[in-house]
Design an enzyme around this catalytic site. Structure first.
Site, PDB file in Angstrom:
ATOM      1  N   HIS A 184       9.336 -12.152  -0.032  1.00 43.66           N
ATOM      2  CA  HIS A 184       9.265 -11.504  -1.352  1.00 43.66           C
ATOM      3  C   HIS A 184      10.194 -10.287  -1.325  1.00 43.66           C
ATOM      4  CE1 HIS A 184       5.066 -13.339  -2.166  1.00 43.66           C
ATOM      5  NE2 HIS A 184       6.020 -14.078  -2.698  1.00 43.66           N
ATOM      6  N   ARG A 186      11.073  -7.695  -3.065  1.00 40.65           N
ATOM      7  CA  ARG A 186      10.854  -6.281  -3.396  1.00 40.65           C
ATOM      8  C   ARG A 186      10.046  -5.567  -2.322  1.00 40.65           C
ATOM      9  NH1 ARG A 186       6.992  -7.303  -8.652  1.00 40.65           N
ATOM     10  NH2 ARG A 186       5.195  -8.221  -7.620  1.00 40.65           N
ATOM     11  N   GLU A 187       9.600  -6.299  -1.313  1.00 42.72           N
ATOM     12  CA  GLU A 187       8.733  -5.716  -0.290  1.00 42.72           C
ATOM     13  C   GLU A 187       9.598  -5.165   0.851  1.00 42.72           C
ATOM     14  OE1 GLU A 187       5.984  -8.982   0.318  1.00 42.72           O
ATOM     15  OE2 GLU A 187       5.411  -8.943  -1.795  1.00 42.72           O
ATOM     16  N   ARG A 240      10.976 -10.423  -7.078  1.00 42.23           N
ATOM     17  CA  ARG A 240      10.140 -10.935  -5.990  1.00 42.23           C
ATOM     18  C   ARG A 240      10.604 -12.306  -5.501  1.00 42.23           C
ATOM     19  NH1 ARG A 240       4.078 -11.712  -4.971  1.00 42.23           N
ATOM     20  NH2 ARG A 240       3.688 -13.916  -5.245  1.00 42.23           N
ATOM     21  N   HIS A 312       4.321  -9.270   4.583  1.00 41.32           N
ATOM     22  CA  HIS A 312       4.469  -8.808   3.195  1.00 41.32           C
ATOM     23  C   HIS A 312       4.123  -7.324   3.105  1.00 41.32           C
ATOM     24  CE1 HIS A 312       4.475 -12.908   1.221  1.00 41.32           C
ATOM     25  NE2 HIS A 312       4.095 -13.198   2.456  1.00 41.32           N
ATOM     26  N   SER A 313       4.300  -6.798   1.910  1.00 43.49           N
ATOM     27  CA  SER A 313       3.897  -5.438   1.589  1.00 43.49           C
ATOM     28  C   SER A 313       3.432  -5.475   0.126  1.00 43.49           C
ATOM     29  CB  SER A 313       5.106  -4.511   1.744  1.00 43.49           C
ATOM     30  OG  SER A 313       4.963  -3.345   0.998  1.00 43.49           O
ATOM     31  N   TYR A 366      -8.134 -14.140  -3.754  1.00 42.93           N
ATOM     32  CA  TYR A 366      -8.226 -15.204  -4.747  1.00 42.93           C
ATOM     33  C   TYR A 366      -7.432 -16.401  -4.242  1.00 42.93           C
ATOM     34  CZ  TYR A 366      -3.723 -13.304  -5.827  1.00 42.93           C
ATOM     35  OH  TYR A 366      -2.440 -12.847  -5.703  1.00 42.93           O
ATOM     36  N   GLU A 388      -0.163  -7.897   5.124  1.00 39.12           N
ATOM     37  CA  GLU A 388       0.272  -7.000   4.040  1.00 39.12           C
ATOM     38  C   GLU A 388       0.275  -5.580   4.586  1.00 39.12           C
ATOM     39  OE1 GLU A 388       1.127  -7.663   0.851  1.00 39.12           O
ATOM     40  OE2 GLU A 388       0.371  -9.681   0.432  1.00 39.12           O
TER      41      GLU A 388
HETATM   42 ZN    ZN Z   1       4.513 -10.595  -0.827  1.00 39.99          ZN
END
Ligand code: ZN
Length: 431
Positions: A184, A186-187, A240, A312-313, A366, A388
């Site tokens: 992703h 933007r992370e 993203r 991820h972030s 989720y 994350e």
């Molecule tokens: Zn992510």
């Protein structure tokens, strides 16, 4: 001369005008924290995400962690009205996303000026800088490092990773640890963590970590989605997805969510059929070259791959499969390793960070489908996680001053997972 001077002034003015408006597309956009106190809130937010095209910045957990959403100026009133109607507590996180991003750029610029030489992993490096680092490490440490060019992205950037091994991947008694980052785009803080892990294994191997290099083979893949990543630097900071283009499906929206594009329960839950959505999974599994490369790395080394870490972030989570809430047969072991990782990182966390929460991604967050985490687990990697990293309440705008801490803290967690997963690997092979 005067003309030249005037021209220079014009250029300076023009450049500053352009950079001042770099994030104009987010002008008037707001970000909101949402407190989730019942499962029905999660359901409501999922529906609003779709109908009001919300951008989810942080997953929320009922009673534990607030969710974070960016909302367009057109949909803001409706969003707040729906929350009020359903008695969902919320607060303003950012009044104007464009201004916040411009301020963040200024923070990064000052940080970069504050020290003349900075290692590539102490910063937010561009694709070319990461590429140069991988090339240099491979050239300087040929005995333990092999550079692999796995193929080209949609926009033709080389997607590279390093294999790190004292035995050139020939000792089949060793487990393989695979970590990747920046699926992703933007992370931003994810790639420094991958690069720092390379640094600690190769350039700065400490005595206490010698076992990690000698008894485990490593695959470290710092930028899964280079097109998206460059696009966040040059055009749209909060992009993203990948940058693929399928005009027969959508003429106006580029890219798909590579972390919904894997062939595992593909296109079932936690996705959108709208090609413009940030969780659009693509028209078929593995439509994206970026997810195919991850798949191929896993498949090539499946016989020995013991752990896959998809980084991820942000949000302080260690998550595992499956995204549809069914649990892998070895879930107790998976939880043991994940919880140990969380505890290792919590032990050195900064006061402004939350504690890591560890669990099945569907049960504590989720449902999702087609994720890299689920794919690794499904095809037979015994330990497959989504990590994350911390956001310190600053979402994707993690101030660069935090990078060193995140790198060191996360390395501690990664090292712990490597050692524990190795114990399970050796136990299995002894039987
Ligand atoms: Zn992510």
């Amino acid at each position: 001369m005067a003309v030249l001077k005037l021209f220079s002034i014009f250029c300076v003015l023009f450049v500053s005008f352009v950079s001042a408006g770099k994030h104009d597309i987010y002008s008037g956009y707001t970000a909101h924290g949402v407190k989730l106190t019942t499962q029905s809130h999660l359901q409501l937010l999922a529906e609003l995400s779709e109908s009001l095209n919300l951008d989810e910045w942080q997953h929320g957990a009922v009673g534990q962690r607030d969710a974070l959403y960016m909302v367009s100026p057109e949909n803001k009133a409706k969003f707040l009205e729906e929350l009020e109607k359903n008695s969902v507590e919320n607060y303003l996180h950012l009044e104007d996303v464009a201004t916040a991003l411009e301020e963040h750029d200024a923070v990064i610029a000052r940080y970069q000026q504050s020290r003349s030489s900075r290692m590539v992993f102490e910063n937010y490096p561009r694709y070319a800088e990461v590429d140069a680092y991988l090339e240099r490490i491979a050239a300087e440490y040929p005995d333990i490092v092999t550079l692999v060019n796995a193929g080209s992205s949609f926009e033709n950037r080389a997607i590279k990773y390093l294999k790190i091994s004292t035995t050139n991947f020939t000792d089949t008694s060793k487990p393989i640890y695979y970590m990747d980052a920046m699926i992703h785009s933007r992370e931003w803080v994810t790639t420094p963590v991958a690069l720092y892990s390379i640094h600690r294994l190769v350039e700065d191997l400490r005595e206490q970590d010698r076992d990690l290099l000698e008894t485990i083979d490593w695959i470290i893949h710092p930028i899964v989605n280079p097109d998206g990543y460059e696009y966040t630097h040059t055009n749209v900071r909060l992009w993203r997805r990948t940058r693929s283009y399928y005009p027969e499906i959508s003429e106006t929206c580029w890219g798909i969510d590579a972390n919904r594009n894997f062939d595992v329960s593909f296109n079932t839950v936690g996705v959108s059929s709208n090609p413009c959505s940030d969780v659009y999974p693509g028209h078929e599994p593995f439509s994206e070259v970026e997810s195919r490369i991850v798949r191929d790395i896993i498949q090539e080394h499946l016989d020995r791959m013991q752990l896959y870490m998809n980084i991820h972030s942000h949000g302080n989570w260690v998550l595992y499969g499956f995204g549809n809430a069914s649990l892998p047969a070895n879930v107790a072991q998976i939880h043991h390793v994940g919880a140990t990782m969380g505890a290792e990182m919590d032990a050195v966390k900064l006061p402004e960070a939350g504690y890591y929460l560890v669990g099945n991604s569907a049960l504590i967050l989720y449902a999702t489908s087609g994720s890299a985490q689920d794919y690794g687990q499904d095809v037979g990697v015994p330990f497959s996680y989504t990590l994350e990293l911390p956001g310190y309440g600053q979402d994707f705008r993690v101030p660069p001053q935090y990078i060193d801490h995140i790198n060191a803290e996360t390395w501690r967690g990664l090292a712990a997972t490597a050692r524990l997963a190795r114990v399970y690997y050796n136990a299995r092979n002894a039987n």
